[in-house]
Design a protein around this motif. Structure first.
Motif, PDB file in Angstrom:
ATOM      1  N   CYS A 148      -2.083   6.373   0.143  1.00 59.71           N
ATOM      2  CA  CYS A 148      -3.287   5.904   0.849  1.00 59.71           C
ATOM      3  C   CYS A 148      -3.949   7.056   1.611  1.00 59.71           C
ATOM      4  CB  CYS A 148      -2.833   4.820   1.829  1.00 59.71           C
ATOM      5  SG  CYS A 148      -4.111   4.175   2.876  1.00 59.71           S
ATOM      6  N   ILE A 149      -5.284   7.071   1.625  1.00 58.19           N
ATOM      7  CA  ILE A 149      -5.999   8.111   2.386  1.00 58.19           C
ATOM      8  C   ILE A 149      -6.533   7.562   3.716  1.00 58.19           C
ATOM      9  CG2 ILE A 149      -6.617   9.540   0.393  1.00 58.19           C
ATOM     10  CD1 ILE A 149      -9.401   8.193   0.452  1.00 58.19           C
TER      11      ILE A 149
ATOM     12  N   SER B 240      -5.541   1.639   7.113  1.00 58.25           N
ATOM     13  CA  SER B 240      -5.741   0.738   5.974  1.00 58.25           C
ATOM     14  C   SER B 240      -5.963  -0.665   6.537  1.00 58.25           C
ATOM     15  CB  SER B 240      -4.505   0.738   5.086  1.00 58.25           C
ATOM     16  OG  SER B 240      -3.498  -0.035   5.708  1.00 58.25           O
TER      17      SER B 240
ATOM     18  N   ASP C 226      -8.801   5.354   4.668  1.00 62.88           N
ATOM     19  CA  ASP C 226     -10.240   5.222   4.935  1.00 62.88           C
ATOM     20  C   ASP C 226     -10.642   3.781   5.223  1.00 62.88           C
ATOM     21  OD1 ASP C 226      -9.863   4.245   2.385  1.00 62.88           O
ATOM     22  OD2 ASP C 226     -11.691   5.121   1.561  1.00 62.88           O
ATOM     23  N   GLY C 227      -9.670   2.843   5.136  1.00 61.10           N
ATOM     24  CA  GLY C 227      -9.891   1.475   5.617  1.00 61.10           C
ATOM     25  C   GLY C 227     -10.824   0.616   4.782  1.00 61.10           C
ATOM     26  N   TRP C 228     -10.934   0.879   3.485  1.00 68.09           N
ATOM     27  CA  TRP C 228     -11.874   0.113   2.673  1.00 68.09           C
ATOM     28  C   TRP C 228     -11.185  -0.855   1.718  1.00 68.09           C
ATOM     29  CZ3 TRP C 228     -16.570  -1.016   3.662  1.00 68.09           C
ATOM     30  CH2 TRP C 228     -17.383  -0.130   4.370  1.00 68.09           C
ATOM     31  N   CYS C 229      -9.927  -1.241   2.010  1.00 64.70           N
ATOM     32  CA  CYS C 229      -9.188  -2.113   1.080  1.00 64.70           C
ATOM     33  C   CYS C 229      -9.958  -3.398   0.786  1.00 64.70           C
ATOM     34  CB  CYS C 229      -7.829  -2.486   1.655  1.00 64.70           C
ATOM     35  SG  CYS C 229      -6.977  -1.160   2.504  1.00 64.70           S
TER      36      CYS C 229
ATOM     37  N   ILE D  92       0.879  -1.184   0.000  1.00 68.37           N
ATOM     38  CA  ILE D  92       0.000   0.000   0.000  1.00 68.37           C
ATOM     39  C   ILE D  92       0.908   1.223   0.000  1.00 68.37           C
ATOM     40  CG2 ILE D  92      -1.696   1.327   1.357  1.00 68.37           C
ATOM     41  CD1 ILE D  92      -2.728  -1.332   2.476  1.00 68.37           C
TER      42      ILE D  92
ATOM     43  N   CYS E 173      -9.659  -1.051  -3.776  1.00 69.93           N
ATOM     44  CA  CYS E 173      -9.212   0.340  -3.606  1.00 69.93           C
ATOM     45  C   CYS E 173      -9.378   1.083  -4.933  1.00 69.93           C
ATOM     46  CB  CYS E 173      -7.749   0.347  -3.166  1.00 69.93           C
ATOM     47  SG  CYS E 173      -7.056   1.993  -3.063  1.00 69.93           S
TER      48      CYS E 173
HETATM   49  S1  SF4 Z   1      -8.832   1.433   0.131  1.00 70.33           S
HETATM   50 FE1  SF4 Z   1      -7.107   0.897   1.473  1.00 70.33          FE
HETATM   51  S2  SF4 Z   1      -5.247   1.345   0.268  1.00 70.33           S
HETATM   52 FE2  SF4 Z   1      -6.974   2.366  -0.765  1.00 70.33          FE
HETATM   53  S3  SF4 Z   1      -6.897   4.454   0.051  1.00 70.33           S
HETATM   54 FE3  SF4 Z   1      -8.377   3.288   1.311  1.00 70.33          FE
HETATM   55  S4  SF4 Z   1      -7.177   2.502   3.036  1.00 70.33           S
HETATM   56 FE4  SF4 Z   1      -5.713   3.181   1.475  1.00 70.33          FE
END
Ligand code: SF4
Ligand SMILES: Cc1cc2nc3c(=O)[nH]c(=O)nc-3n(C[C@H](O)[C@H](O)[C@H](O)COP(=O)(O)OP(=O)(O)OC[C@H]3O[C@@H](n4cnc5c(N)ncnc54)[C@H](O)[C@@H]3O)c2cc1C
Length: 525
Positions: free
Chosen positions: A192-193, A321, A195-198, A181, A202
């Motif tokens: 990476c921002i 993440s 937001d924890g949606w991996c 990442i 992404c």
């Molecule tokens: S989906 Fe995961 S890797 Fe992508 S920006 Fe969000 S936290 Fe970061």
């Protein structure tokens, strides 16, 4: 039925390992077709929602599960271009040198036919190709030195930092985890921002998923991806010494044949052996490349031990993440636990979401009504967990094999038989006890060790070895018996360590694909 014009290489499955093979062969100027049973996802299709992301989970023909510890398909297989790696967590620990020599060192399990030193340069090259964030110097307390990672570690958050005093009290050294990442912008892909949606994929490309890395490169270099193409068999010539292409069914359920000079199976550890069993002929009565009788055998899963706790205040468990913040190899030595053999790998894990893989709801399935309401409103702010991955040694009894039941085209389904032995259960109990002590030493207010062992990752079934008598493929993934048939993915690992497998899968695929490209003239037919 249509027979398509012969291409150089046909790759079955457009996931992590298929993407690497496709990129390397396309770089070498080969005409490549990837056949993928699921849809052709684009990054712009991905929606950060647990409900939406269920459509990325493993689908296709049913797998019949037997044994006490089924290795589940939802946490493992993918569906559509990118495969499972379209929405993985991209935790990239590598194996250590002693993982390659378990039999020589301990007189049990298996040796790899290659050493850590032969794989190490490929770890470094994959890291540079796809972007890995981490601290190589810190890792080098456990492994030989290599190249630095191209990006510094990801940010850590309170839900991970809160555990550190507990690990220190247990005498364990935690370091930042290596993850695929971006902690900074890398090769035109954004940082990476957090937001924890991996786990829903992404959409920005900060996660090193195949679309953003090797598979994307392969397509740019001319590789063709054919979605909704369900491969049923590999086809062989009359003498059985070469493969000639594959049979598949298209989105209209019509039979097609794609002829090719080389066939590469990258359809995951469960489906590769299924296709090989279903490709049996007079010359290969027990399935392709199965002179050893080991096709489908030595199936392995990772055990997982999770300890969940509540700490005071807000631990920011909505940020970050899905990658690890901290890890340790201090429990890696195979004989470190007195009564159980194998490695354990501790990590602080990811933020929570309401449901599904990262869900808070699963933490307290015993709560209902007002109690659940209070838990979600008040206590959930302090919720965090740690996980230990547990190594399982290869066991002949754990296997995939053809079932009597058939798919809609009349091909046998696969039965997956898997039970953890006493060493895994012993390592799991030790980890649960240790994790609970770590939580208390870190000052947790409430602690819930998992009541039962979890499973992660599926490995083995098409293992590599020295020859056709002891294994299915060589260390490049090339079949011992049929030189223009390759198999890639975690299925070729003869032992698994306690590390998540996909960094190693990438390294082995890069090594295998380059060997194929380099020796094309003597391999292709
Ligand atoms: S989906 Fe995961 S890797 Fe992508 S920006 Fe969000 S936290 Fe970061
Ligand atoms: C939620 C989640 C989190 C994960 N996190 C991590 C992690 O942090 N670290 C890690 O190391 N690993 C992780 N993994 C595992 C990782 O994603 C897999 O190890 C990796 O993707 C396997 O690569 P592969 O190429 O073998 O298979 P896949 O990436 O699954 O690709 C196989 C492809 O083959 C296709 N296919 C199957 N059968 C056929 C057929 N008959 N015909 C045509 N196509 C077919 C499938 O549809 C699929 O797209 C995670 C997985 C999931 C689901």
């Amino acid at each position: 039925m249509a027979t398509h014009e012969k291409v150089d290489a046909v790759i079955v499955g457009a996931g992590a390992s298929g993407g690497v093979f496709a990129a390397v062969l396309a770089r070498a100027g080969k005409k490549v077709v990837l056949l993928e049973q699921g849809p052709d996802w684009k990054l712009s299709d991905l929606i950060s929602s647990d409900i939406w992301s269920r459509r990325l989970k493993g689908s296709g023909p049913a797998i019949l599960y037997e044994g006490k510890n089924a290795v589940g398909r939802t946490g493992d297989m993918g569906w559509g271009t990118g495969g499972a790696a379209l929405h993985y967590s991209a935790n990239f620990p590598r194996l250590l040198p002693d993982d390659f020599t378990v039999r020589s060192d301990h007189g049990r399990a298996l040796d790899w036919p290659i050493s850590y030193a032969e794989v190490a340069p490929f770890y470094d090259r994959v890291a540079a190709d796809i972007g890995v964030s981490g601290d190589a110097k810190a890792e080098e307390r456990w492994r030989p030195p290599g190249a630095p990672y191209p990006m510094p570690p990801l940010k850590s958050f309170r839900y991970s930092d809160a555990w550190l005093p507990g690990f220190t009290a247990a005498g364990l050294t935690m370091i930042p985890g290596a993850v695929g990442i971006n902690s900074t912008e890398y090769k035109g892909r954004p940082a990476c921002i957090y937001d924890g949606w991996c786990n829903a994929g992404c959409p920005t490309g900060a996660l090193a998923n195949p679309q953003a890395t090797y598979l994307g490169e392969a397509r740019n270099k001319g590789a063709e991806v054919r979605p909704f193409s369900y491969v049923t068999r590999v086809l062989t010539n009359a003498s059985g010494d070469h493969v000639t292409g594959v049979e598949y069914y298209d989105d209209k359920k019509e039979r097609q044949v794609q002829e090719a000079s080389v066939v590469i199976l990258t359809a995951f550890a469960s489906q590769n052996p299924r296709i090989m069993f279903n490709s049996r002929t007079e010359k290969h009565p027990n399935g392709l490349a199965n002179r050893s009788g080991l096709l489908g055998k030595y199936l392995m899963g990772h055990g997982s031990a999770t300890v969940t706790a509540i700490f005071a205040g807000d631990v920011e468990n909505y940020r970050g993440s899905n990658g690890y913040n901290y890890v340790t190899y201090d429990r890696h030595p195979k004989t470190i636990r007195r009564d159980a053999f194998g490695s354990t790998f501790w990590s602080t894990t990811a933020p929570f979401k309401p449901n599904d893989v990262r869900g808070m709801a699963a933490v307290r399935p015993d709560l209902f009504g007002a109690e659940l309401d209070t838990f979600m409103k008040v206590k959930a702010r302090g919720l965090t967990r740690i996980t230990a991955i547990i190594e399982e040694m290869p066991d002949l009894e754990n296997r995939v094999e053809p079932a009597d039941e058939k798919d809609e085209f009349g091909f046998p389904l696969i039965r997956s038989v898997h039970t953890f032995g006493k060493d895994v259960m012993g390592l799991w109990s030790a980890a649960i006890e240790e994790g609970s002590a770590i939580a208390k030493a870190a000052g947790a207010k409430e602690v819930w060790p998992a009541a039962a062992i979890g499973t992660q990752h599926l490995l083995g079934g098409t293992i590599m070895g020295k020859g056709a008598g002891d294994s299915v493929v060589n260390s490049f993934g090339q079949s011992h018996e049929i030189g223009n048939l390759y198999v890639a993915g975690c299925g070729i690992f003869p032992t698994e360590s306690a590390a998540n497998p996909t960094f190693t899968l990438h390294a082995l695929s890069l090594r295998g694909a380059e060997q194929l490209a380099k020796n094309w003239g003597s391999i292709a037919s």
